[in-house]
Design a protein around this motif. Structure first.
Motif, mmCIF file in Angstrom:
data_model
loop_
_atom_site.group_PDB
_atom_site.id
_atom_site.type_symbol
_atom_site.label_atom_id
_atom_site.label_comp_id
_atom_site.label_asym_id
_atom_site.label_seq_id
_atom_site.Cartn_x
_atom_site.Cartn_y
_atom_site.Cartn_z
ATOM 1 N N HIS A 230 0.846 -1.200 0.000
ATOM 2 C CA HIS A 230 0.000 0.000 0.000
ATOM 3 C C HIS A 230 0.875 1.241 0.000
ATOM 4 C CE1 HIS A 230 -3.359 2.593 0.808
ATOM 5 N NE2 HIS A 230 -2.862 2.974 1.956
ATOM 6 N N GLU A 232 1.932 4.946 0.617
ATOM 7 C CA GLU A 232 1.629 6.084 1.467
ATOM 8 C C GLU A 232 2.947 6.694 1.940
ATOM 9 O OE1 GLU A 232 0.288 5.157 5.566
ATOM 10 O OE2 GLU A 232 0.320 3.071 4.919
ATOM 11 N N ASN A 314 -2.159 11.165 5.495
ATOM 12 C CA ASN A 314 -2.083 10.037 4.566
ATOM 13 C C ASN A 314 -3.374 9.910 3.759
ATOM 14 O OD1 ASN A 314 0.490 9.415 5.332
ATOM 15 N ND2 ASN A 314 -0.055 7.644 6.577
ATOM 16 N N GLU A 318 -3.843 9.946 -0.339
ATOM 17 C CA GLU A 318 -4.200 8.675 -0.970
ATOM 18 C C GLU A 318 -5.537 8.732 -1.710
ATOM 19 O OE1 GLU A 318 -4.179 5.787 2.133
ATOM 20 O OE2 GLU A 318 -2.160 6.328 2.779
ATOM 21 N N VAL A 442 2.700 10.579 -2.710
ATOM 22 C CA VAL A 442 2.656 9.133 -2.958
ATOM 23 C C VAL A 442 3.197 8.821 -4.341
ATOM 24 C CG1 VAL A 442 1.145 7.136 -3.216
ATOM 25 C CG2 VAL A 442 0.767 8.751 -1.349
#
Length: 691
Positions: A230, A232, A314, A318, A442
């Motif tokens: 993932h 981040e 975050n 995202e 990101v």
């Protein structure tokens, strides 16, 4: 206009507008420097260390109030930042490419007889992908540095792959010795699931041991633990804090609480000059991508609040990309349904509904920025909140302009976008940062200044507003009308291009000739080939002057302009240009890119050859007012130059079309009122009434 002709016109125009909407879906301040920075710097790198780990670990949570804190973006040159990519990036001081595309993250290379195994493979990979990353820069710096762990060996290897003062395991006594001026420690990647709690405790213990050796300890995530992990921003902490715990920052991001991986190299080197070549003559130097890490902002003393802030941040970084796709598809579906209703019924209600959806698409290009002001990432269900906020603001602009401005709705939306982006640029782009129109940390996109999508919005808004203002003055004086174009367009160029504001090198390259062309056509009514060449030369000179002035500033204060100019003087731009060309051509890897190209070409041809457009309403509109032709030609010029010279390629004019085309169609739909009077004559009357 005949009904069949109007239908074809709406379908084709909606097609190019859709291409722009789909393209959107696909497409600072100086930091304070700690006084203790002259002391030993110990970098502890932990691939995959997230703020969720800090929240779940009492030991790591206890470090928060003892540290300057922030998040670190670990974007490297490749699509994934595996541990080897992160450590190679620290080695080079610029984004490097270490992993194999499409494969899982491999184990870090072994060290055999003081040399990194397969080192030449990593060097060749930089040439293969045109990263320009000088592997071995940090190891070639020429002053005592120690390394512990396999990742540290990669970071400290010299240009030939050899490594000195390195040990496979951490040794506290060696760290405290005089032979370690600075040090890099590889704490190992965080395990994806089982064993993560134990790994957190080991990281906290390692920080305590490193602190005992005195110096400046920097705990950072250096990569994702897995290729498909993932994405981040990861953890960044610096301790002990200087003058109380604050937010980490750097001049490369100009954002409190955010640094990037290349800042780690700049912090270790912190102004020391590394040799430009190694003894064998291999080139190792070039501009660093990062700048030394410092701190900024207010003090923080509440660990729980800091962690919550980082987790909220975050979410901010995202959610915009997936929600951009969701909002774009929602508007597109609504437009298609409204068009079908209008196609078959031609009722006034269907007309208003279709017009509303078109204006909603125009309002979308404002909502992506204003949504940031709502602080949606702190709301429940942040992704869904962002979706609702953007759609709500888009619809609100559509309603207000449709009700109060009627045929001037296009102007209301363009003027709002122009004013909002000018103010945002002067303030340092707080609305753009973290919005749908920026890649964010990101993706490793812009940390400050205007991105391609933002520029495309500003360019359309500026040229449309300039065209309207010139139209109000042209009957009185062509000179005054041309000056209005230069004033309105010039303001957009200044805000877009000024370092510290828009800082958009590619944007002013595209917008400057468009504004000059529009001003010339406003003044003279036509343009000769010689004048066209002069406009192009003037645009080049203006851009070059800005880049040169920025280049004259100290290296650590330059923006993209000065950095590019420095690379140009050093003959170090080939890799940069190749990478940008590859980015532009990447849009043609699938059918969406070719569809955007077709839509953009059709839109540009309609502005250059209006007589060939098979729609009487458009032809009448094109010739109804003196400023329509210069405005449309300026839009095409800006889009064409941007497509040819910008790394966004066809996406830039597609986004411009996605903003401009629905406003144009909405204006034509509003003008074509159902009555016994012919649509063509009514449209001409309505168009003339704008003046």
């Amino acid at each position: 206009m005949k009904r069949s002709g109007l239908r074809r016109f709406l379908l084709r125009t909606l097609f190019v507008a859709t291409a722009g909407l789909l393209a959107c879906a696909g497409a600072g301040t100086a930091s304070a420097q700690p006084t203790s920075l002259i002391a030993k710097v110990v970098v502890i790198g932990v691939p995959g260390l997230t703020w969720h780990d800090v929240q779940a670990s009492p030991e790591l949570t206890a470090l928060v109030n003892q540290s300057h804190v922030g998040s670190i973006t670990v974007k490297s040159a490749g699509p994934n930042t595996c541990p080897v990519d992160g450590w190679l990036t620290i080695s080079a001081g610029t984004r490097a490419w270490g992993s194999v595309l499409g494969q899982p993250c491999a184990q870090l290379p072994a060290v055999t007889d003081g040399k990194i195994a397969d080192w030449q493979t990593y060097v060749d990979r930089q040439a293969q992908h045109h990263t320009g990353a000088p592997l071995g820069r940090l190891g070639q710096a020429g002053y005592p540095m120690c390394g512990f762990g396999p990742g540290a060996a990669v970071a400290l290897a010299r240009t030939d792959g050899t490594v000195n003062n390195w040990w496979p395991q951490f040794d506290q006594q060696r760290l405290a010795s005089n032979q370690c001026r600075d040090a890099i420690i590889d704490a190992g990647a965080m395990p994806p699931r089982e064993g993560r709690e134990e790994a957190r405790r080991k990281v906290a213990e390692l920080v305590a041991q490193a602190r005992a050796a005195d110096g400046w300890v920097l705990l950072v995530g250096v990569a994702q633990e897995l290729a498909n992990a993932h994405q981040e921003p990861l953890v960044a902490m610096q301790l002990p804090p200087d003058d109380g715990p604050r937010w980490l920052t750097s001049d490369s991001t100009r954002r409190p609480g955010l640094i990037q991986l290349t800042d780690v190299t700049a912090t270790i080197l912190r102004g020391r000059e590394a040799p430009t070549v190694d003894p064998a003559g291999a080139e190792t130097a070039g501009p660093l991508d990062g700048t030394p890490i410092g701190f900024d902002g207010d003090r923080h003393t509440d660990a729980a609040a800091v962690i919550e802030d980082r987790l909220d941040t975050n979410q901010r970084f995202e959610q915009p990309r997936p929600m951009l796709v969701a909002v774009s598809m929602t508007i597109l579906v609504a437009e298609l349904l409204a068009l079908a209703w209008f196609w078959f019924t031609r009722s006034p209600r269907a007309r208003r509904t279709f017009n509303f959806t078109l204006l909603t698409q125009g309002g979308f290009f404002i909502a992506v920025f204003l949504s940031t002001a709502t602080v949606w990432w702190r709301w429940p269900a942040p992704g869904f909140s962002l979706y609702c906020v953007v759609l709500g603001i888009s619809a609100l602009f559509a309603v207000l302009t449709q009700v109060f401005l009627k045929s001037y709705a296009f102007l209301g939306i363009a003027l709002a976008a122009y004013a909002i982006l000018l103010v945002d640029g002067v303030l340092g782009t707080p609305l753009q940062f973290g919005s749908m129109f920026t890649d964010g940390p990101v993706i490793g996109g812009r940390f400050y200044g205007f991105g391609n999508s933002t520029f495309a919005t500003l360019a359309v808004a500026a040229l449309v507003v300039a065209g309207w203002a010139a139209q109000k003055l042209i009957d009185k004086s062509r000179v005054q009308a041309a000056l209005a174009v230069l004033a309105i367009g010039g303001a957009a160029i200044v805000v877009d291009g000024r370092p510290g504001w828009g800082t958009d090198f590619g944007g002013i390259i595209a917008l400057t000739p468009a504004v000059l062309l529009m001003a010339w056509l406003t003044w003279r009514g036509s343009i000769t080939f010689r004048a066209l060449i002069g406009v192009g030369v003037a645009g080049v000179l203006a851009v070059t002057a800005v880049a040169f002035l920025d280049y004259l500033r100290p290296a650590d204060e330059r923006s993209h302009f000065g950095t590019f100019f420095a690379r140009l003087l050093d003959g170090d731009v080939s890799d940069v240009l190749i990478r940008k060309l590859q980015m532009a051509l990447a849009f043609f890897n699938g059918p969406a890119g070719w569809a955007m190209l077709v839509g953009v070409v059709l839109a540009m041809l309609a502005t250059v050859l209006p007589g060939r457009v098979p729609f009487p309403a458009y032809r009448s509109f094109y010739t109804s007012l003196p400023m329509i032709r210069p405005t449309l030609l300026a839009l095409s010029t800006c889009g064409l130059v941007g497509m040819l010279l910008n790394d966004a390629g066809v996406a830039l004019p597609a986004i411009m079309t996605g903003f401009a085309a629905p406003l144009l169609v909405a204006h034509l739909i509003t003008a074509e009122q159902p009555s016994t009077v012919s649509p063509e004559s009514h449209l001409v009357q309505e168009s003339k009434s704008v003046d």
